[in-house]
Design an enzyme around this catalytic site. Structure first.
Site, short mmCIF file in Angstrom:
data_model
loop_
_atom_site.label_atom_id
_atom_site.label_comp_id
_atom_site.label_asym_id
_atom_site.label_seq_id
_atom_site.Cartn_x
_atom_site.Cartn_y
_atom_site.Cartn_z
N GLN A 117 2.08 10.26 -21.75
CA GLN A 117 3.49 10.17 -21.36
C GLN A 117 3.69 10.42 -19.87
O GLN A 117 4.60 9.88 -19.25
CB GLN A 117 4.33 11.18 -22.16
CG GLN A 117 4.41 10.88 -23.63
CD GLN A 117 5.30 11.87 -24.36
OE1 GLN A 117 6.22 12.42 -23.78
NE2 GLN A 117 5.01 12.10 -25.64
N CYS A 118 2.84 11.25 -19.29
CA CYS A 118 2.99 11.61 -17.89
C CYS A 118 2.00 10.81 -17.03
O CYS A 118 0.98 10.34 -17.52
CB CYS A 118 2.73 13.11 -17.68
SG CYS A 118 3.85 14.16 -18.62
#
Length: 629
Positions: A482-483
């Protein structure tokens, strides 16, 4: 070999004449002699010059006169041969023009002939190289600061008093050259210097001081004091403003004199994303003197941010963390109070992220879209610096519709892409569908020859080489997916290149419509004073290497194709809601990607198009590859 004139079997011997080379020191000494010794005396004067046979090939044979020409006993410079001559200096330009040049030449020739006939030239060969110099000299020069076409500046005034006091008994008038050396269009120019004649008054050696004038008048034209307000000079903010551009001015003075700083300083930049990329882009923009910077972000500062994002500190993380956009704008103004920095704590609606669960959510999305449209309209350059692919879709569509320059930067672990979106031509120019159809294949596979000399309006955007519409890329993803997990120095490199690309585009005469430079252009003459203007910069930190690919716009692009832009401009928010609330199939059906997938499956006998693959380094989340990488 001796030449016999008249014999057709032999050629005539030819001779190279002297070129006179009168040194500045000669004219200075002649001026002193004329003013203090010769005065009105026009009798011929003996002078001496020299010539040299050691000049480089291509230079003319020079007969040189220096300041020592008036001293017949002065030594001749080493390795030079002396030449004696006669100076005829006239008092007026009319006498100079009326001088019998033929007679003077004949007299000099007779003197040479007599030295030959008498044998004197055998004892003194210098007599064979006699010359004569005819001059008219009493012009004075003044370095004139005045810009008026009819009048000289103040420095000439007292010099004319000196001339009248010292030489009015010898000269009735003097010719004056007011030398004016200005810069016009980047070039030194002296054509607006003026020359005129001044009649000198009779005041030779007068003991009385002339009447003096000179008190400067005040702003009202009267003889009163002038008031100067120095408060601004002592204001630290004003001092900072005059100092921050020093590096840019030094660049213009010598390194890049053609640099148009006004285009850079006046540009208004919208930064979508105030994270690692946003912070580094903002700092580089300030280094270029940009005064208008706006941040958009909906996140708050966390404890992991300050070490990677240079606009934040530890205290910004406390009590839940400050909103990034607001804190970033506030920090820019603390760094330099002269910057006009703003921050907007807001979300950007995205494809695949539904907004129809409640009227409150729908109205909030409408307000966010309207605010984003206003911000894009009010800025010149839009930077896409977000973490996810789908968050870039809406600003890419709005910016394409409003014909705004978009600079996109995305990170992988040790790779990055920085690119400018193709800038659509205004519709009133009859450009039609400016996303031409081309084979759906990576630019690297098509070869560079097909992508030469592509103008800015035909260049692709961030989504042009994708064959899958953007969707929710963070659903069911782990934290590292996600990051954006990147090498720490990558964002600084990509952020700096994003700003430098913008500046290069602004320096090009055609701006965003400039033809894209590629890797093949690195050895060619650059199109701007700052160098190339690429479409994309792909960086590979593991190899410390950059390439400059170019890709065409795609007629089935889910962001900048005419089908998407026309639908957005006709239906506005209603069209956007359909995109937000549906899966990627809606955009794929609209643009023709669905049909393309079906045709590809039929041709290859597979369910997955050959050009779709998983790329774990694209914007920090695994998703179908964007061939702009």
């Amino acid at each position: 070999m001796a030449a016999v004139m008249g014999d057709p079997g032999l050629s005539k011997l030819q001779f190279a004449p002297f070129s006179s080379a009168l040194d500045v020191g000669f004219w200075h000494e002649l001026t002193q002699k004329k003013l203090n010794e010769y005065r009105l005396d026009e009798a011929p004067k003996d002078i001496k010059g020299y010539y040299y046979n050691g000049d480089s090939a291509g230079l003319p044979a020079r007969l040189t006169l220096e300041f020592s020409a008036f001293d017949m006993n002065a030594p001749t410079p080493a390795h030079c041969c002396p030449a004696v001559g006669t100076l005829y200096n006239t008092n007026t330009l009319e006498a100079f023009k009326a001088a019998d040049k033929k007679l003077l030449l004949e007299q000099a020739a007779n003197e040479i002939w007599e030295s030959i006939r008498s044998g004197a030239a055998l004892d003194n060969p210098v007599l064979l190289n006699k010359f004569l110099l005819l001059t008219f000299a009493i012009t004075v020069g003044v370095y004139d600061p005045c810009n008026l076409a009819q009048y000289p500046g103040w420095p000439l005034r007292n010099f004319l008093v000196l001339a009248a006091h010292r030489w009015s008994s010898s000269f009735q008038s003097v010719e004056v050259l007011c030398f004016r050396d200005r810069t016009l269009q980047g070039m030194r120019d002296v054509t607006h210097s003026i020359i005129f004649e001044v009649k000198l008054p009779e005041m030779a050696f007068s003991p009385d001081c002339p009447k003096a004038v000179g008190w400067e008048k005040n702003q009202k034209g009267g003889m009163g004091p002038r008031m100067v307000n120095l408060s601004e000079c002592m204001d630290p903010k004003r001092l900072a403003e005059s100092s921050v551009d020093l590096n840019l001015k030094l660049m213009c003075w010598r390194l890049v004199p053609t640099l148009d700083l006004d285009k850079v300083v006046s540009v208004k930049c919208l930064l979508l994303g105030a994270g690692t990329l946003g912070c580094n882009v903002a700092r580089t923009l300030m280094g270029w003197g940009v005064r208008h910077i706006t941040f958009v972000d909906n996140a708050k500062i966390s404890y992991s941010n300050p070490v990677r994002q240079p606009l934040y500190e530890f205290e910004d993380c406390l009590v839940g963390g400050k909103p990034k956009a607001l804190a970033a704008a506030d920090r820019l103004q603390k760094i330099f109070p002269g910057v006009n920095a703003r921050g907007f704590n807001m979300s950007i609606p995205m494809p695949g992220h539904p907004v129809n669960f409640s009227s409150v959510t729908l109205e909030q999305a409408r307000r966010d879209v309207e605010r984003l449209e206003q911000l894009v309209e009010g800025h010149d350059v839009v930077f896409l610096l977000m973490d996810t692919r789908e968050s870039r879709w809406l600003p890419a569509v709005i910016a394409a519709s409003k014909r705004k320059l978009v600079i996109n930067a995305a990170l992988g672990f040790d790779t990055f892409v920085v690119m400018r979106h193709g800038l659509k031509k205004p519709k009133q120019q009859g450009a039609g569908d400016l996303c031409p159809s081309h084979p759906v294949a990576p630019a690297d596979l098509l070869g560079p020859s097909l992508f030469a000399n592509i103008p800015g309006y035909k260049l692709g955007c961030y989504f042009c080489n994708d064959v899958v519409a953007p969707g929710d890329s963070t659903r069911d993803r782990t934290l590292d997916q996600q990051c954006t997990v990147s090498r720490p120095g990558l964002a600084m490199i990509a952020g700096a290149l994003a700003v430098e690309l913008m500046v290069s585009v602004l320096q090009h005469p055609e701006g965003g419509y400039a033809i894209a430079s590629s890797s093949d252009d690195r050895m060619n003459e650059p199109p701007t004073s700052l160098g190339l203007v690429p479409h994309q910069i792909r960086g590979f930190l593991s190899r410390f290497d950059n390439v400059l690919p170019v890709s065409l716009a795609f007629d089935k692009c889910t962001a900048c194709s005419s089908k998407v832009l026309d639908q957005y401009e006709r239906e506005g928010f209603n069209f956007l809601v359909k995109v937000f609330n549906s899966s990627h199939s809606f955009l794929e059906d609209l643009t023709g990607l669905t049909l393309l997938h079906q045709e590809t499956q039929a041709a290859e006998g597979t369910r997955v198009p050959a050009l779709v693959q998983e790329d774990p380094t694209c914007c920090g989340a695994t998703k179908p590859v964007c061939h702009n990488y």
